[in-house]
Design a protein around this motif. Sequence first.
Motif, PDB file in Angstrom:
ATOM      1  N   LYS A   1      88.010  -1.915  44.807  1.00  0.00           N
ATOM      2  CA  LYS A   1      87.736  -0.838  43.837  1.00  0.00           C
ATOM      3  C   LYS A   1      86.933   0.305  44.482  1.00  0.00           C
ATOM      4  CE  LYS A   1      88.734  -3.414  39.901  1.00  0.00           C
ATOM      5  NZ  LYS A   1      90.116  -3.680  39.978  1.00  0.00           N
ATOM      6  N   GLU A   2      87.261   0.600  45.742  1.00  0.00           N
ATOM      7  CA  GLU A   2      86.574   1.656  46.481  1.00  0.00           C
ATOM      8  C   GLU A   2      87.476   2.848  46.757  1.00  0.00           C
ATOM      9  OE1 GLU A   2      85.375  -0.412  49.989  1.00  0.00           O
ATOM     10  OE2 GLU A   2      83.684  -1.400  49.010  1.00  0.00           O
TER      11      GLU A   2
ATOM     12  N   LEU B   1      88.537   8.621  48.062  1.00  0.00           N
ATOM     13  CA  LEU B   1      89.216   9.877  47.752  1.00  0.00           C
ATOM     14  C   LEU B   1      88.198  10.996  47.556  1.00  0.00           C
ATOM     15  CD1 LEU B   1      91.804  11.468  47.123  1.00  0.00           C
ATOM     16  CD2 LEU B   1      91.569  10.705  44.747  1.00  0.00           C
ATOM     17  N   ARG B   2      87.144  10.731  46.812  1.00  0.00           N
ATOM     18  CA  ARG B   2      86.106  11.735  46.576  1.00  0.00           C
ATOM     19  C   ARG B   2      85.454  12.148  47.893  1.00  0.00           C
ATOM     20  NH1 ARG B   2      85.683  15.759  44.677  1.00  0.00           N
ATOM     21  NH2 ARG B   2      86.844  14.880  42.974  1.00  0.00           N
ATOM     22  N   ALA B   3      85.166  11.187  48.765  1.00  0.00           N
ATOM     23  CA  ALA B   3      84.554  11.499  50.060  1.00  0.00           C
ATOM     24  C   ALA B   3      85.483  12.383  50.894  1.00  0.00           C
ATOM     25  CB  ALA B   3      84.219  10.212  50.817  1.00  0.00           C
ATOM     26  N   TYR B   4      86.773  12.088  50.860  1.00  0.00           N
ATOM     27  CA  TYR B   4      87.736  12.897  51.614  1.00  0.00           C
ATOM     28  C   TYR B   4      87.806  14.313  51.051  1.00  0.00           C
ATOM     29  CZ  TYR B   4      92.098  14.802  53.335  1.00  0.00           C
ATOM     30  OH  TYR B   4      93.033  15.632  53.895  1.00  0.00           O
ATOM     31  N   LEU B   5      87.867  14.444  49.730  1.00  0.00           N
ATOM     32  CA  LEU B   5      87.944  15.770  49.119  1.00  0.00           C
ATOM     33  C   LEU B   5      86.671  16.575  49.370  1.00  0.00           C
ATOM     34  CD1 LEU B   5      89.751  14.912  45.769  1.00  0.00           C
ATOM     35  CD2 LEU B   5      90.727  15.918  47.853  1.00  0.00           C
TER      36      LEU B   5
ATOM     37  N   ALA C   1      98.344  12.916  54.651  1.00  0.00           N
ATOM     38  CA  ALA C   1      98.110  12.477  56.031  1.00  0.00           C
ATOM     39  C   ALA C   1      96.614  12.504  56.363  1.00  0.00           C
ATOM     40  CB  ALA C   1      98.895  13.363  56.997  1.00  0.00           C
ATOM     41  N   GLY C   2      95.921  13.533  55.913  1.00  0.00           N
ATOM     42  CA  GLY C   2      94.488  13.615  56.167  1.00  0.00           C
ATOM     43  C   GLY C   2      93.713  12.515  55.465  1.00  0.00           C
ATOM     44  N   PHE C   3      94.122  12.204  54.229  1.00  0.00           N
ATOM     45  CA  PHE C   3      93.458  11.123  53.496  1.00  0.00           C
ATOM     46  C   PHE C   3      93.665   9.794  54.210  1.00  0.00           C
ATOM     47  CE2 PHE C   3      93.603   7.951  49.941  1.00  0.00           C
ATOM     48  CZ  PHE C   3      92.234   7.900  49.734  1.00  0.00           C
ATOM     49  N   CYS C   4      94.903   9.548  54.635  1.00  0.00           N
ATOM     50  CA  CYS C   4      95.174   8.304  55.366  1.00  0.00           C
ATOM     51  C   CYS C   4      94.364   8.255  56.657  1.00  0.00           C
ATOM     52  CB  CYS C   4      96.670   8.189  55.662  1.00  0.00           C
ATOM     53  SG  CYS C   4      97.672   7.871  54.201  1.00  0.00           S
ATOM     54  N   ARG C   5      94.304   9.376  57.351  1.00  0.00           N
ATOM     55  CA  ARG C   5      93.530   9.439  58.597  1.00  0.00           C
ATOM     56  C   ARG C   5      92.054   9.131  58.336  1.00  0.00           C
ATOM     57  NH1 ARG C   5      92.033  14.824  61.865  1.00  0.00           N
ATOM     58  NH2 ARG C   5      90.981  13.830  63.597  1.00  0.00           N
ATOM     59  N   SER C   6      91.528   9.634  57.211  1.00  0.00           N
ATOM     60  CA  SER C   6      90.114   9.386  56.904  1.00  0.00           C
ATOM     61  C   SER C   6      89.831   7.904  56.668  1.00  0.00           C
ATOM     62  CB  SER C   6      89.678  10.201  55.685  1.00  0.00           C
ATOM     63  OG  SER C   6      90.201   9.666  54.490  1.00  0.00           O
TER      64      SER C   6
ATOM     65  N   GLN D   1      98.844  10.954  45.166  1.00  0.00           N
ATOM     66  CA  GLN D   1      99.670  12.074  45.625  1.00  0.00           C
ATOM     67  C   GLN D   1      99.482  13.294  44.730  1.00  0.00           C
ATOM     68  OE1 GLN D   1     103.486   9.943  45.829  1.00  0.00           O
ATOM     69  NE2 GLN D   1     103.536  10.498  47.989  1.00  0.00           N
ATOM     70  N   ALA D   2      99.394  13.082  43.430  1.00  0.00           N
ATOM     71  CA  ALA D   2      99.206  14.199  42.499  1.00  0.00           C
ATOM     72  C   ALA D   2      97.861  14.879  42.727  1.00  0.00           C
ATOM     73  CB  ALA D   2      99.319  13.708  41.058  1.00  0.00           C
ATOM     74  N   VAL D   3      96.804  14.094  42.907  1.00  0.00           N
ATOM     75  CA  VAL D   3      95.472  14.661  43.139  1.00  0.00           C
ATOM     76  C   VAL D   3      95.461  15.459  44.439  1.00  0.00           C
ATOM     77  CG1 VAL D   3      93.071  14.090  43.702  1.00  0.00           C
ATOM     78  CG2 VAL D   3      94.210  12.948  41.798  1.00  0.00           C
ATOM     79  N   LEU D   4      96.024  14.893  45.492  1.00  0.00           N
ATOM     80  CA  LEU D   4      96.024  15.583  46.778  1.00  0.00           C
ATOM     81  C   LEU D   4      96.854  16.864  46.722  1.00  0.00           C
ATOM     82  CD1 LEU D   4      96.259  12.486  49.124  1.00  0.00           C
ATOM     83  CD2 LEU D   4      94.299  14.025  48.857  1.00  0.00           C
ATOM     84  N   GLU D   5      97.990  16.819  46.038  1.00  0.00           N
ATOM     85  CA  GLU D   5      98.812  18.023  45.899  1.00  0.00           C
ATOM     86  C   GLU D   5      98.079  19.088  45.088  1.00  0.00           C
ATOM     87  OE1 GLU D   5     102.993  19.388  43.849  1.00  0.00           O
ATOM     88  OE2 GLU D   5     102.903  17.421  44.799  1.00  0.00           O
ATOM     89  N   ASP D   6      97.450  18.682  44.004  1.00  0.00           N
ATOM     90  CA  ASP D   6      96.713  19.623  43.173  1.00  0.00           C
ATOM     91  C   ASP D   6      95.572  20.265  43.959  1.00  0.00           C
ATOM     92  OD1 ASP D   6      96.025  20.919  40.638  1.00  0.00           O
ATOM     93  OD2 ASP D   6      94.267  19.610  40.685  1.00  0.00           O
TER      94      ASP D   6
END
Length: 132
Positions: A15-16, A21-25, A46-51, A74-79
């Motif tokens: 549950k992390e 996601l928040r840390a990456y954004l 790709a950047g999220f996966c890399r992180s 995917q929706a959050v990252l696209e937005d």
Amino acid sequence: MNKRSNPLLRAAKKKELAEALRAYLDCCAAPTEGGKKADRRLPNLAGFCRSLGCGVRAFSQFAEVYPETADYLQAVLEDELLVNSPSPTLLAAYLKKRLGYADKSKDGEDETETDCGLVLLVFEHDIEEDGE
């Protein structure tokens, strides 16, 4: 990559994932060395996966197990990408790929042109009633 070593699956089980996601954004929102908005990183899958220390193939594996969560990510990252206003050229290329306009047909032709068939123009004008 096996399922045990997939960082996305591990984060989801613990549950992390939301925290990651928040840390990456947040990392993407912080200016890089130049300090200008234009120098910020653009959020993307790709950047999220890399992180998280994995590749996009791991995301595909994750999407098989958690399809709704993968769709949400995917929706959050696209937005976030679109909100961060990339250059018009980058945005056009991204949307072209995302919406499938860059796809090629089987014979190698560009499918951006569409044959609509016969177009019939109808003018509802009665020359005798309306005059000239």
